[in-house]
Design a protein around this motif. Structure first.
Motif, PDB file in Angstrom:
ATOM      1  N   TYR A  50       0.820  -1.211   0.000  1.00 16.11           N
ATOM      2  CA  TYR A  50       0.000   0.000   0.000  1.00 16.11           C
ATOM      3  C   TYR A  50       0.857   1.266   0.000  1.00 16.11           C
ATOM      4  N   GLY A  51       2.033   1.189   0.611  1.00 12.80           N
ATOM      5  CA  GLY A  51       2.951   2.316   0.559  1.00 12.80           C
ATOM      6  C   GLY A  51       3.484   2.551  -0.840  1.00 12.80           C
ATOM      7  N   LEU A  52       3.756   1.466  -1.569  1.00  6.79           N
ATOM      8  CA  LEU A  52       4.299   1.572  -2.923  1.00  6.79           C
ATOM      9  C   LEU A  52       3.288   2.138  -3.913  1.00  6.79           C
ATOM     10  N   ILE A  53       2.000   1.943  -3.665  1.00  7.45           N
ATOM     11  CA  ILE A  53       0.985   2.430  -4.616  1.00  7.45           C
ATOM     12  C   ILE A  53       0.402   3.778  -4.207  1.00  7.45           C
ATOM     13  N   GLY A  54       0.989   4.414  -3.183  1.00  9.93           N
ATOM     14  CA  GLY A  54       0.591   5.767  -2.819  1.00  9.93           C
ATOM     15  C   GLY A  54      -0.505   5.893  -1.797  1.00  9.93           C
ATOM     16  N   TYR A  55      -0.959   4.758  -1.234  1.00 13.67           N
ATOM     17  CA  TYR A  55      -2.057   4.801  -0.268  1.00 13.67           C
ATOM     18  C   TYR A  55      -1.662   5.546   1.008  1.00 13.67           C
ATOM     19  N   LYS A  56      -0.362   5.574   1.317  1.00 10.94           N
ATOM     20  CA  LYS A  56       0.111   6.210   2.553  1.00 10.94           C
ATOM     21  C   LYS A  56       0.704   7.600   2.322  1.00 10.94           C
ATOM     22  N   GLY A  57       0.488   8.154   1.151  1.00 11.69           N
ATOM     23  CA  GLY A  57       0.947   9.505   0.863  1.00 11.69           C
ATOM     24  C   GLY A  57       2.035   9.533  -0.198  1.00 11.69           C
ATOM     25  N   GLN A  58       2.177  10.688  -0.844  1.00 15.94           N
ATOM     26  CA  GLN A  58       3.118  10.830  -1.946  1.00 15.94           C
ATOM     27  C   GLN A  58       4.576  10.792  -1.484  1.00 15.94           C
ATOM     28  N   ILE A  59       4.873  11.423  -0.355  1.00 11.41           N
ATOM     29  CA  ILE A  59       6.248  11.414   0.148  1.00 11.41           C
ATOM     30  C   ILE A  59       6.648   9.993   0.526  1.00 11.41           C
ATOM     31  N   TYR A  60       5.732   9.303   1.173  1.00 10.21           N
ATOM     32  CA  TYR A  60       5.966   7.913   1.563  1.00 10.21           C
ATOM     33  C   TYR A  60       6.256   7.065   0.321  1.00 10.21           C
ATOM     34  N   MET A  61       5.419   7.232  -0.710  1.00  6.88           N
ATOM     35  CA  MET A  61       5.589   6.446  -1.933  1.00  6.88           C
ATOM     36  C   MET A  61       6.920   6.776  -2.610  1.00  6.88           C
ATOM     37  N   ALA A  62       7.286   8.057  -2.643  1.00  2.00           N
ATOM     38  CA  ALA A  62       8.543   8.457  -3.274  1.00  2.00           C
ATOM     39  C   ALA A  62       9.744   7.816  -2.573  1.00  2.00           C
ATOM     40  N   LEU A  63       9.722   7.800  -1.247  1.00  3.80           N
ATOM     41  CA  LEU A  63      10.821   7.183  -0.498  1.00  3.80           C
ATOM     42  C   LEU A  63      10.838   5.670  -0.689  1.00  3.80           C
ATOM     43  N   ALA A  64       9.655   5.052  -0.749  1.00  2.70           N
ATOM     44  CA  ALA A  64       9.582   3.605  -0.951  1.00  2.70           C
ATOM     45  C   ALA A  64      10.177   3.219  -2.306  1.00  2.70           C
ATOM     46  N   TRP A  65       9.822   3.961  -3.350  1.00  2.00           N
ATOM     47  CA  TRP A  65      10.370   3.659  -4.669  1.00  2.00           C
ATOM     48  C   TRP A  65      11.845   4.032  -4.776  1.00  2.00           C
ATOM     49  N   ALA A  66      12.276   5.025  -3.993  1.00  2.00           N
ATOM     50  CA  ALA A  66      13.711   5.358  -3.947  1.00  2.00           C
ATOM     51  C   ALA A  66      14.504   4.182  -3.383  1.00  2.00           C
ATOM     52  N   ILE A  67      13.935   3.513  -2.389  1.00  2.00           N
ATOM     53  CA  ILE A  67      14.597   2.328  -1.822  1.00  2.00           C
ATOM     54  C   ILE A  67      14.694   1.229  -2.874  1.00  2.00           C
ATOM     55  N   VAL A  68      13.626   1.029  -3.649  1.00  5.97           N
ATOM     56  CA  VAL A  68      13.665   0.034  -4.724  1.00  5.97           C
ATOM     57  C   VAL A  68      14.750   0.392  -5.735  1.00  5.97           C
ATOM     58  N   LEU A  69      14.785   1.660  -6.145  1.00  6.81           N
ATOM     59  CA  LEU A  69      15.753   2.115  -7.147  1.00  6.81           C
ATOM     60  C   LEU A  69      17.185   1.927  -6.657  1.00  6.81           C
ATOM     61  N   PHE A  70      17.479   2.392  -5.445  1.00 12.03           N
ATOM     62  CA  PHE A  70      18.845   2.298  -4.928  1.00 12.03           C
ATOM     63  C   PHE A  70      19.246   0.837  -4.674  1.00 12.03           C
TER      64      PHE A  70
END
Length: 492
Positions: A50-70
């Protein structure tokens, strides 16, 4: 001296340990560690759909996908220090945004990443804002990794010294044992249940000793690998992130001769993939495994359509763990056996400040006994309770509170939020701090509760404004639901 990159890949990682030991000290310990750290980050964030799809907010989602990217970049460029630091920074930032956090593995990960950031910053400044010394960074953070494992196993034992963990009818050890034993018809076997309980103490005790007994580190190391590989397959909970975290911390903690060998094997595999597919080829096996696991689970879903979305996702990642974790366990076991007994290599003296990080973490894990948080204290699946001035711990007649948070236990009578009422009807009580925190998040909500025999009617964020938790309390304190039924059943 011949460098690791100059050695042909077909000469690296052969069966004989001596071939890999020819790498001597030309290897990079962080490079052996970083793929495992990236793997742990992927398993951790994968459980936060749910964090990855933006359910927990845009900043949360951006950081979650940053972790995937890094994490993916760390697979592709395991020698790039900035990628490791960036992954650590994104993980710590997301942890701070999540606070208060109940998850023990996320807390341990944040502590380890905090140590990486701190050590990298100090080395960067000492180098006159120049390149970070990777050897020094490795030597410093491996001390923290070993200490975190030792603390985890110590409290894994200490918190479980209670009457209910030792009870085969409710013990959390039995909760893990039953799904594994059910296919063999042994789930109700009393001997098996007691074996699961006491094996937990034995394995974790051996693990602590072996962490610091370098010559025979392999004994505890292999036991821990098998134990942590198996528990996610039980499907009792989302354990892949925890087990992959432990694998990564062990890779950072093992003696240097074993790390040398692991580096050689990893380099052989990476070079072969790069020769055939280019640098991007290093992530091809993982992507292929994900697709195959997803296809298998989708086919099974056609047969069992009642499975929830969360269960489908969980099943995919269990299959991925079964392969990835199994391969890692086999390689690490081979490395350990080839270094048994292990040659002891003297490590450079570490700066005293590096011990502050694990020291503070050790103290924070005492929080249930002093009246502070009961979550995120390495008391997961321990059957421990310390609320309302009572405890089932065998070393205390009553918990030695220094703070009163756990003394403020309330029973919800009615509420505008049905799930609070349902929790109460299920026999659960709440710590008042958590009710206040929830009311602060939902200012339109109200709750009627009983505390010390008195009824507080329709309390709201406005009516409790003078008692609301401050910033530190909101970010650092989090409590389990309070269950006064005895024996205390295993929750989490």
């Amino acid at each position: 001296m011949m460098t690791a990159d100059a050695i042909p890949f077909w000469n690296i990682g052969r069966g004989k340990a001596t071939n890999i030991r020819e790498l001597a000290y030309s290897y990079d310990g962080l490079t052996a560690f970083t793929p495992f750290w990236a793997m742990a980050a992927i398993f951790s964030i994968a459980g936060d759909t749910y964090g990855l799809i933006g359910y927990k907010g845009q900043i949360y989602m951006a950081l979650a996908w940053a972790i995937v990217l890094f994490s993916l970049l760390l697979f592709l460029y395991p020698r790039r220090t900035w990628v490791l630091v960036a992954l650590a920074g994104a993980t710590v930032a997301l942890f701070a945004l999540r606070l208060p956090v109940a998850s023990n593995n996320k807390t341990i990960t944040a502590v380890m990443d905090g140590a990486i950031l701190l050590s990298a910053a100090v080395l960067y400044l000492r180098a006159g804002r120049g390149p970070i010394d990777r050897v020094a960074l490795y030597d410093q953070v491996r001390i923290v990794a070993r200490a975190l494992l030792a603390i985890m196993y110590f409290y894994g034992i200490f918190h479980k010294i209670n009457t209910d963990f030792l009870d085969p009818t409710v013990s959390c050890a039995v909760g893990l044992y039953v799904p594994l034993a059910r296919p063999f018809g042994l789930e109700d076997n009393l001997f098996g249940r007691y074996l699961a309980i006491y094996a937990t103490f034995i394995i974790e005790g051996i693990a602590i000793i072996s962490l610091y007994w370098k010559r025979y580190f392999a004994v505890g190391f292999i036991l821990a690998l098998v134990f942590h590989y198996i528990i996610p397959i039980s499907a009792y909970s989302w354990y892949m992130d925890f087990s992959s975290l432990v694998f990564a911390l062990y890779v950072l903690s093992i003696p240097k001769p074993a790390s040398h060998m692991l580096y050689g094997i990893s380099l052989k595999v990476a070079n072969r993939l790069r020769e055939n597919y280019g640098r991007i080829g290093t992530i091809f096996p993982g992507l292929a495994l994900m697709l195959i696991a997803a296809a298998i689970v989708m086919l099974l879903t056609l047969v069992f359509p009642e499975r929830s979305f969360e269960m489908v996702v969980h099943s995919v990642w269990i299959l991925v763990w079964a392969v990835v974790g199994g391969a890692a366990m086999v390689v690490l076991t081979y490395v350990a056996l080839e270094n048994l007994p292990c040659e002891n290599v003297a490590a450079p003296r570490a700066p005293a400040w590096i011990y502050v990080v694990p020291g503070l973490f050790f103290l924070s894990c005492l929080s249930p006994y002093v009246g502070l948080k009961t979550e995120s204290s390495i008391n997961m699946f321990s059957n421990l309770h310390t609320e309302a001035g009572r405890t089932n711990h065998l070393l205390f007649t009553k918990p030695p509170y220094l703070f009163d948070y756990q003394n403020e236990v309330v029973k919800v009578v009615d509420s505008s939020k049905e799930f609070w009422v349902r929790q109460s009807q299920a026999g659960n009580h709440h710590i008042l701090h958590d009710l206040k925190l929830w009311l602060r998040w939902k200012p339109e909500a109200w709750v009627t509760y009983e505390k010390d025999g008195a009824i507080v009617t329709r309390a709201t964020a406005a009516s409790l404004a003078d008692e609301m938790p401050n910033l530190l309390e909101r970010k650092l304190l989090i409590f389990k639901l309070v269950d006064f039924s005895r024996p205390k059943v295993c929750t989490h």
